[in-house]
Write a protein that holds these residues in place. Sequence first.
Motif, mmCIF file in Angstrom:
data_model
loop_
_atom_site.group_PDB
_atom_site.id
_atom_site.type_symbol
_atom_site.label_atom_id
_atom_site.label_comp_id
_atom_site.label_asym_id
_atom_site.label_seq_id
_atom_site.Cartn_x
_atom_site.Cartn_y
_atom_site.Cartn_z
ATOM 1 N N VAL A 16 0.770 -1.025 -0.041
ATOM 2 C CA VAL A 16 -0.077 -0.060 0.024
ATOM 3 C C VAL A 16 0.967 1.346 0.096
ATOM 4 O O VAL A 16 0.551 2.274 -0.806
ATOM 5 C CB VAL A 16 -0.944 0.162 1.227
ATOM 6 N N GLN A 17 1.960 1.343 0.561
ATOM 7 C CA GLN A 17 2.650 2.348 0.787
ATOM 8 C C GLN A 17 4.199 2.388 -0.043
ATOM 9 O O GLN A 17 4.835 1.238 0.077
ATOM 10 C CB GLN A 17 3.231 2.395 2.303
ATOM 11 N N ALA A 55 3.392 7.963 -6.584
ATOM 12 C CA ALA A 55 3.082 7.405 -5.279
ATOM 13 C C ALA A 55 4.495 7.475 -4.390
ATOM 14 O O ALA A 55 4.082 7.281 -3.322
ATOM 15 C CB ALA A 55 2.718 5.948 -5.481
ATOM 16 N N GLY A 56 5.397 7.877 -4.904
ATOM 17 C CA GLY A 56 6.485 7.913 -4.084
ATOM 18 C C GLY A 56 7.622 6.993 -4.309
ATOM 19 O O GLY A 56 8.647 6.953 -3.532
ATOM 20 N N ALA A 57 7.444 6.218 -5.048
ATOM 21 C CA ALA A 57 8.424 4.844 -5.408
ATOM 22 C C ALA A 57 9.874 5.547 -5.994
ATOM 23 O O ALA A 57 9.675 6.525 -6.717
ATOM 24 C CB ALA A 57 7.944 3.767 -5.998
ATOM 25 N N MET A 81 -3.428 -2.156 -11.313
ATOM 26 C CA MET A 81 -2.280 -2.684 -10.792
ATOM 27 C C MET A 81 -1.952 -2.302 -9.494
ATOM 28 O O MET A 81 -1.841 -3.139 -8.644
ATOM 29 C CB MET A 81 -1.066 -2.632 -11.840
ATOM 30 N N LEU A 82 -1.949 -1.045 -9.146
ATOM 31 C CA LEU A 82 -1.831 -0.515 -7.889
ATOM 32 C C LEU A 82 -2.807 -1.137 -6.617
ATOM 33 O O LEU A 82 -2.459 -1.286 -5.860
ATOM 34 C CB LEU A 82 -1.463 1.017 -7.859
ATOM 35 N N GLN A 83 -4.083 -1.112 -7.240
ATOM 36 C CA GLN A 83 -5.154 -1.382 -6.350
ATOM 37 C C GLN A 83 -5.020 -2.871 -6.216
ATOM 38 O O GLN A 83 -5.153 -3.303 -4.973
ATOM 39 C CB GLN A 83 -6.330 -1.435 -7.228
ATOM 40 N N GLY A 84 -4.677 -3.882 -7.313
ATOM 41 C CA GLY A 84 -4.433 -5.200 -6.929
ATOM 42 C C GLY A 84 -3.124 -5.511 -5.921
ATOM 43 O O GLY A 84 -3.201 -6.304 -5.110
ATOM 44 N N ALA A 121 -2.347 -3.177 -3.644
ATOM 45 C CA ALA A 121 -2.726 -3.091 -2.334
ATOM 46 C C ALA A 121 -3.586 -3.941 -1.755
ATOM 47 O O ALA A 121 -3.549 -4.058 -0.370
ATOM 48 C CB ALA A 121 -3.556 -1.600 -2.442
ATOM 49 N N GLU A 122 -4.457 -4.848 -2.365
ATOM 50 C CA GLU A 122 -5.175 -5.630 -1.927
ATOM 51 C C GLU A 122 -4.543 -7.235 -1.598
ATOM 52 O O GLU A 122 -5.271 -8.059 -1.213
ATOM 53 C CB GLU A 122 -6.527 -5.978 -2.830
#
Length: 254
Positions: A2-3, A29-31, A212-215, A217-218
């Motif tokens: 998530v982070q 997102a900060g990566a 992809m980011l949602q996946g 995160a889950e």
Amino acid sequence: MVQWQGKRVWLIGASSGIGLACAKALHAAGANVIISARDLGVVSVWAEQSQQQGQALTLLPLDVTDALQVRYVMRQVAALGPLDMVLYCAGHYRAHRATEFDLTDMLRHQEVNYNGLLRVLDAALPVLLQQGFGHVSVVSSVAGWRGLPNGLAYGPTKAAVTHLAETMYMDLQDKGIGVSLINPGFVATPLTAQNNFQMPALMSPEDAAKAMLQGWAEGLFDIHFPKRFTLWLKLLRLLPYRMYFALVRRFTGL
């Protein structure tokens, strides 16, 4: 996952399409995104703009068909510090039918889509295993779920990627290494632009990156999208061949 702030991601295959959109989303997102691609032209323009805004990016040219180059770039990546994710987005696609069999193009699909991934894993997995954490995410395709017209070259390579990811998940889950599989439907990219048929549920690369980011995160292994299209394809996988072949012929006309 998530982070993303401060996380280091090595993204292979970001010259356009899903890879480039995902690189931008992760960066936003900060990566700390390390981008590798055979052609860094468009990426370089974006990287220069980010640099002017005080947001540095690392660009490392890479041809995944060159094993020596893959190992060399991996050493450069490892020198930057611990690696949180390896994301393989490199891909080659040309519509291909058995009536116009082209061995050279068939093997080109294999070299980029599957063998290229193997070369990256050969270089990256020892690093991830030694550090005891990390994540491997690979972009496959719904085209690998079952045989489809025009997918003679592309589909089998994606089926191999899917099988590989499933096995890696089981092998690495107790080693602290996560694995996820990305199965996009139709996404508007330079690769799909060559299709001469209507593509249902066509989505933008930016929406694909969000999915992809949602996946991640889950905590999903199988990240597929858009659901209104991919869920139907999952149902088709359950059909016996006689029904499957008839339905594909009816809806594609091929």
